[in-house]
Design an enzyme around this catalytic site. Structure first.
Site, short mmCIF file in Angstrom:
data_model
loop_
_atom_site.label_atom_id
_atom_site.label_comp_id
_atom_site.label_asym_id
_atom_site.label_seq_id
_atom_site.Cartn_x
_atom_site.Cartn_y
_atom_site.Cartn_z
N ASP A 1 1.00 -1.21 0.13
CA ASP A 1 -0.05 -0.06 0.21
C ASP A 1 0.90 1.11 -0.17
O ASP A 1 1.83 0.96 0.54
CB ASP A 1 -0.90 -0.06 1.19
CG ASP A 1 -2.11 1.06 1.05
OD1 ASP A 1 -3.36 0.44 1.06
OD2 ASP A 1 -1.86 2.03 0.89
N GLU B 1 -15.27 -9.16 -5.25
CA GLU B 1 -15.43 -9.50 -3.72
C GLU B 1 -16.67 -9.30 -3.23
O GLU B 1 -17.07 -8.11 -3.60
CB GLU B 1 -14.31 -8.59 -3.16
CG GLU B 1 -13.99 -8.92 -1.67
CD GLU B 1 -13.57 -10.51 -1.43
OE1 GLU B 1 -14.22 -11.05 -1.02
OE2 GLU B 1 -12.30 -10.77 -2.04
N LEU C 1 -17.80 -9.30 0.28
CA LEU C 1 -17.52 -9.55 1.61
C LEU C 1 -18.20 -8.39 2.20
O LEU C 1 -18.27 -7.14 1.64
CB LEU C 1 -16.17 -9.46 2.05
CG LEU C 1 -15.23 -8.25 1.54
CD1 LEU C 1 -15.18 -7.18 2.55
CD2 LEU C 1 -13.75 -8.59 1.91
N ASN D 1 -25.11 -5.83 -5.71
CA ASN D 1 -25.15 -4.22 -4.71
C ASN D 1 -26.40 -3.80 -4.75
O ASN D 1 -27.17 -3.18 -4.08
CB ASN D 1 -23.88 -3.67 -4.71
CG ASN D 1 -22.89 -4.22 -3.86
OD1 ASN D 1 -23.15 -5.19 -2.86
ND2 ASN D 1 -21.84 -3.59 -3.80
N ALA E 1 -36.36 -2.44 7.72
CA ALA E 1 -36.67 -0.93 7.39
C ALA E 1 -35.85 0.02 8.64
O ALA E 1 -35.74 -0.44 9.78
CB ALA E 1 -38.17 -0.82 7.42
N CYS F 1 -19.85 0.99 0.17
CA CYS F 1 -20.19 0.22 -1.05
C CYS F 1 -21.34 0.52 -1.76
O CYS F 1 -21.50 1.18 -2.94
CB CYS F 1 -20.16 -1.27 -0.82
SG CYS F 1 -18.38 -1.80 -0.50
N ARG G 1 -18.11 5.65 6.72
CA ARG G 1 -18.36 6.01 5.22
C ARG G 1 -19.78 6.34 4.73
O ARG G 1 -20.30 5.31 5.04
CB ARG G 1 -17.66 5.57 4.27
CG ARG G 1 -16.04 5.74 4.28
CD ARG G 1 -15.24 4.70 3.45
NE ARG G 1 -15.45 3.35 3.80
CZ ARG G 1 -15.05 2.25 3.05
NH1 ARG G 1 -14.40 2.54 1.77
NH2 ARG G 1 -15.20 1.26 3.45
C1 UDX Z 1 -22.17 -4.82 0.98
C2 UDX Z 1 -22.70 -5.91 0.24
O1 UDX Z 1 -23.62 -6.73 1.24
C3 UDX Z 1 -21.60 -6.73 0.10
O2 UDX Z 1 -21.74 -8.09 -0.29
C4 UDX Z 1 -20.54 -5.96 -0.78
O3 UDX Z 1 -19.23 -6.65 -1.21
C5 UDX Z 1 -20.07 -4.51 -0.09
O4 UDX Z 1 -21.33 -4.05 0.04
P1 UDX Z 1 -21.59 -3.80 3.42
O5 UDX Z 1 -21.42 -2.62 2.95
O6 UDX Z 1 -20.48 -4.33 4.43
O7 UDX Z 1 -21.69 -4.89 2.33
O8 UDX Z 1 -22.95 -3.88 4.24
P2 UDX Z 1 -24.42 -4.54 4.32
O9 UDX Z 1 -24.32 -5.59 5.50
O10 UDX Z 1 -24.65 -5.14 2.93
O11 UDX Z 1 -25.15 -3.40 4.80
C6 UDX Z 1 -25.22 -2.20 3.98
C7 UDX Z 1 -26.09 -1.16 4.62
O12 UDX Z 1 -27.46 -1.46 4.48
C8 UDX Z 1 -25.97 -0.85 5.84
O13 UDX Z 1 -25.89 0.58 6.26
C9 UDX Z 1 -27.08 -1.74 6.79
O14 UDX Z 1 -27.31 -0.93 8.01
C10 UDX Z 1 -28.19 -1.31 5.71
N1 UDX Z 1 -29.30 -2.31 6.00
C11 UDX Z 1 -28.90 -3.77 5.63
C12 UDX Z 1 -30.44 -2.11 6.04
O15 UDX Z 1 -30.62 -0.89 6.31
N2 UDX Z 1 -31.52 -2.82 6.07
C13 UDX Z 1 -31.22 -4.18 6.16
O16 UDX Z 1 -32.14 -5.14 6.08
C14 UDX Z 1 -30.14 -4.55 5.77
#
Ligand code: UDX
Length: 436
Positions: A30, A146, A148, A210, A254, A262, A332
């Protein structure tokens, strides 16, 4: 196998440590000297459950090292590129500066037969462009997105629900896919779906996944808006439709909506790319998904204002949570922090607490007051709003205990995670999102 990982952020640092944990010899690279120094000492530069352990183990085993010198990539068989693709300043498209810089810096160190595996989320068409640059070295570019989730990143990397590899046509592509199969041997051996496809499909799998998740969340939040004017309860509605196996209950939570590094930027970059391709109309709905999502933050703020009889000026509001979701210190595009900032803008005396994200939140919004101790944060508050569903708030904060600390008895549940009946029974005015 010897591997290099370019970019040691949320994605790359986890990938490097996870690859070492399954037996590979990995160098993480990095440009950020502070991050590299911290990783080299075996200290995770951000909060991610399980990362600390595999980092310590990897370094102790001698299989995992970190450096700022990209020349250390020479000799690796596979070079993963996991740098950021943030939203462009002043636009919706993805900023590919870091991806381009990573590839440029890597080129002099590639050897014929090497595989360069892009992991960053990029606009469809990027891999084909990069492949032309890589091909001059005799190395092969593949795209290996990815999926994740922060908070489960280690598990999602070591034991993913699917592996996707976009490769060029012909023997070169087949060989590269075979190499990636070897890299991910433990997952492949246990039968994890391993999908070999072309570049465009691999790139689109990531952004469409996504986009789908974001749409699912905004769908239920749209239902919450309708529930709010009809007296319906969106959480019961979600339970009921979630029993339909075709729909499923996951991602129907909700609340104040999605954020993070992401989902928000990926759906915007997807819209921008579709416009460039002359197919903007195909994903026009993503603008709506974004708009619904942003409205929910405003709704949560309005609930606090209304509950405090129309004026928050001078009132103490305790904000439980700053991270964009629990089990993460990532702020973020955090809806939680956005709600705090909006309340502060209305003149409320906002005190934010979070088990992990205070340092990051303070860097971004030094104008807010922070309190690491949950109970100190809610002491004398006129209203409490829960915006990140950490167990510390959702399960472990009893209404009786809260009553012994606060001034007012107003609780706004921005994640529909609290036991509404228990709070009401304890004398609180409880307000959920899309609930009566
Ligand atoms: C997401 C994708 O899930 C992952 O597969 C991708 O690689 C990167 O983006 P992440 O950003 O870590 O992962 O978070 P995620 O668990 O998907 O949640 C995203 C947002 O949605 C969070 O702010 C969470 O609070 C919100 N969320 C999630 C809701 O508001 N309601 C839900 O039912 C689920």
């Amino acid at each position: 196998m010897r591997l290099s990982v370019i970019g040691c952020g949320y994605l790359g640092a986890v990938h490097a440590a996870a690859m070492a944990s399954i037996g590979h010899e990995v160098v993480g690279i990095d440009v950020d000297a502070n991050k590299i120094a911290s990783l080299s000492r075996g200290e995770a530069p951000f909060f991610e459950p399980g990362l600390q352990e595999i980092l310590t183990e990897g370094i102790a085993s001698g299989r995992l090292s970190f450096t700022t010198d990209v020349a250390a990539a020479a000799g690796a068989t596979v070079h993963f590129v996991g740098v950021g693709t943030p939203q462009q300043a002043g636009g919706y498209a993805a900023d590919l500066t870091y991806v381009n810089a990573a590839i440029d810096s890597l080129l002099p160190h590639l050897a014929p037969g090497d595989v360069v595996a892009g992991k960053s989320t990029v606009p469809v068409g990027t891999a084909a462009d990069l492949a032309r640059r890589v091909s001059g070295t005799g190395a092969t570019l593949v795209w290996n997105p990815e999926f994740l989730r922060e908070g489960w990143a280690v598990q999602d990397t070591i034991d993913p629900d699917r592996l996707v590899v976009g490769v060029p046509a012909g023997a070169e592509g087949e060989h590269a896919a075979e190499t990636l199969r070897e890299v991910y041997h433990p997952a492949v051996a246990k039968g994890t779906p391993f999908i070999v496809t072309d570049y465009a499909t691999a790139e689109l799998v990531k952004v469409s996944a996504n986009a789908f998740l974001a749409t699912k969340i905004s769908f239920i939040n749209a239902m919450a808006e309708i529930a709010e004017v009809t007296g319906a309860d969106v959480t019961q509605l979600a339970d009921a439709i979630g029993h339909d196996a075709r729909i499923g209950r996951k991602f129907l939570g909700a609340g104040i909506g999605f954020g993070g590094g992401c989902l928000p930027k990926d759906i915007r970059a997807f819209s921008a790319r579709a416009e460039e391709l002359g197919r903007g109309e195909s994903v026009n709905f993503l603008r709506e998904v974004d708009a619904i999502n942003l409205r929910r933050r405003e709704r949560a703020v309005q609930l606090v204002v209304d509950a405090l009889d129309g004026a928050v000026f001078g009132k103490k509001v305790a904000v439980l949570g700053a991270a964009f979701k629990p089990h993460s210190d990532d702020v973020r595009d955090s809806p939680a922090l956005d709600v705090a900032v909006r309340l502060h803008g209305l003149g409320a005396h906002v005190v934010v607490t979070d088990p992990q994200a205070i340092d990051n939140a303070r860097r971004l919004h030094p104008q807010l007051a922070y309190e690491a101790d949950r109970d100190a944060a809610i002491r004398d508050a006129d209203a409490v709003i829960m915006v990140t569903e950490w167990d510390e708030y959702r399960r472990e904060l009893s209404p009786a205990h809260a009553s012994s600390l606060t001034h007012g008895r107003v609780v706004v549940d921005g994640r529909n995670g609290l036991d509404a009946a228990a709070w009401r029974d304890a004398g609180w005015s409880y307000y959920g999102m899309g609930r009566p």
